[in-house]
Design an enzyme around this catalytic site. Sequence first.
Site, PDB file in Angstrom:
ATOM      1  N   LYS A  78       0.848  -1.194   0.000  1.00 35.09           N
ATOM      2  CA  LYS A  78       0.000   0.000   0.000  1.00 35.09           C
ATOM      3  C   LYS A  78       0.880   1.240   0.000  1.00 35.09           C
ATOM      4  O   LYS A  78       1.898   1.283   0.693  1.00 35.09           O
ATOM      5  CB  LYS A  78      -0.912  -0.017   1.242  1.00 35.09           C
ATOM      6  CG  LYS A  78      -1.932   1.127   1.289  1.00 35.09           C
ATOM      7  CD  LYS A  78      -2.845   0.980   2.498  1.00 35.09           C
ATOM      8  CE  LYS A  78      -3.876   2.114   2.547  1.00 35.09           C
ATOM      9  NZ  LYS A  78      -4.806   1.981   3.689  1.00 35.09           N
ATOM     10  N   SER A 155      -9.812   2.558   2.852  1.00 39.20           N
ATOM     11  CA  SER A 155      -8.887   3.228   1.959  1.00 39.20           C
ATOM     12  C   SER A 155      -7.999   2.279   1.171  1.00 39.20           C
ATOM     13  O   SER A 155      -7.355   2.672   0.198  1.00 39.20           O
ATOM     14  CB  SER A 155      -8.004   4.182   2.766  1.00 39.20           C
ATOM     15  OG  SER A 155      -7.155   3.463   3.642  1.00 39.20           O
ATOM     16  N   SER A 179     -10.290   0.340   7.157  1.00 38.14           N
ATOM     17  CA  SER A 179      -9.692   0.453   5.825  1.00 38.14           C
ATOM     18  C   SER A 179      -9.051  -0.819   5.294  1.00 38.14           C
ATOM     19  O   SER A 179      -8.657  -0.865   4.130  1.00 38.14           O
ATOM     20  CB  SER A 179      -8.648   1.584   5.810  1.00 38.14           C
ATOM     21  OG  SER A 179      -9.291   2.826   5.935  1.00 38.14           O
TER      22      SER A 179
END
Length: 484
Positions: A78, A155, A179
Site C-alpha cells: 500500500k 482506503s 480500511s
Amino acid sequence: MSKLNKLTIAETLKGLTKKEFSSVEVTKAYLGEMKARKNLNAFVLETEEVALAQAQKSDEKYAKGMQGKLEGIPLGIKDLYCTKDIRTTACSKILENFVPQYESTVTQKLLDDGAGFLGKLNMDEFAMGGSNETSCFGPVINPWKEELNLVAGGSSGGPAAAVAANMCAAATGSDTGGSIRQPSAYCGITGIKPTYGRCSRYGIIAFASSLDQAGIMAKDVRDSAILLETISGYDSKDATSAKIDVPNFEAFLGQDVKGLRIGIPKEYRPQGLNEEISKFWDMGIEMLKARGAEIVNISLPHTTYALGTYYTIAPAEASSNLARYDGVRYGKRVDGDGLDNLYINTRTEGFGKEVKRRIMIGTYVLSSGYYDAYYLKAQKVRRLVREDFIKAFEKCDVILTPTTPTPAFAIGDKSMNEDPVNMYLNDIFTVTANLAGLPAMSLPIGLSKDGLPLGLQLIGRAFDEATIFKTAYALEQDAKFERK
C-alpha cells in the site's frame, strides 16, 4: 497445474521448496497479471526490475537451502508504507515526488523474511476515504463484476483489488476505521487488523496516530496468519509498539472451536439492515453452532456513538499530523508572496477535497472553545466504547458481526459523493475495533443475489488474534467461498 499467481502463499512456498517452479517464474506470473489488469488501476507504481532481482536472489537462496519464511513471495505494498528508494506518495499530490531514504519496519520485516515487492498500491489520499475515490491517481475498480464499475472499498482499495484479481500474492494494508476490513469484504478476500501496538507504525505515513494500525490482506485465512506473524513484534522506533510475544498464528488453524463462546451484539442488527447480509450473518452463526460453539447474545450500548466519536477524533489527529506538509521541508512546494502564501498555495494545490474537509473538521474540534465540547467529550465516549468490549468479553471469547452494511456500490454514486456522511456510515461496523484498539478480521462468507461478495467480521480480545484465526478458519472451511 493452475497458473502460479492463483496459488496461495502456503501453496507457493511448498512448490518453491520442492523446486516444482522458481521464484522468478512465480514473480513473472504476477507481473503478467498486473499488465493484463491495468484497467483496475490497482497499482500506482510498478517495480518490475526490483521484483525480478529479488526473485533471482530468492532462487539462489533456495539452491543453497538458506531461504527465509517468505522467500520468493511477491507482494503488493500500500502506498502508505515508506519504501527505501521507491516513490511513496500516500496517493496525494503533495507527496508526488517523495522518495523515502528509509524502510518502514513492516516492509523491512517482509524483506528480511525473503518477500519481494511488485509495486505500490492505490489508496484513498492519506487513507481518508471509504471507496478509493479520493486518490490523486483515480479510483480503483472492483474486479468482481467489472462491467458494473464498482468501488473496491477504501482506503485500501488497491491492495484489495490486487489480491482479489491475483495481481499479487498478498498485500499490506492499513486500518484506521475499517480500511482493511471494508475493502476486503467488497472484494471477497481476507483482511486482518491486529491489536493496536501489535505491529510497528514506524515508516507508515500517519493519518490518525491513535487509530492507525498495519495489517494484512490475503487470499485466505492461512496466508493472513503466515504474514501477520512476520510483520508483528516490538519495535523501539515506535513508542506505541507493545513488548508482547508473537505466537505462531498458523498453529491455531484447524483447532476445535467446540465450547468457544461467540458473542452476537444486538446493536449490530439495526432496523433496516440489508436482508442478504443479515442472512449470511445468521448462516455464520449456525456454522459455528454446528461445530459446538456457544452462541451468546451481548450488548455494546455505546456503539450508537462510535461513528460520531471516530469522526471527531480521527480528523483532529489528521489535522495535527498533516500540518507538517507545508512546502518547506519535503513534498510539493508552490511558492507565493511570503510564508503564509507559500503554505496556502502548497496545501491548496497539494491536498484533495476530502483531506481538506477532514483537516477543517479536525482544526475546528481542536480550536479554543470547542476542544472541551467536542474532542474531550469524544475521548470520554471512546473510553466507554472500550469498556463495553471489556464487559462483553467477560461473557464471550470472540464477537461475530457483519463487516459492511451493504455490498460494493458504484463508482461515482451520487448518494455517497454528494453527502459525505453517507460514505462515513459504511464504517458503522468497523470503527469500534479501532476506537477500542482491538484485533478484527473480515473474511468472505458468500455472494449477494447480484454476485457480489459479502463479508463477516470477527473481533477479539486485545492481543488474542489467535482465537480470531481459529474461528475464521472454521468459518472459511464451512463457507467454502470460491475466490475469484
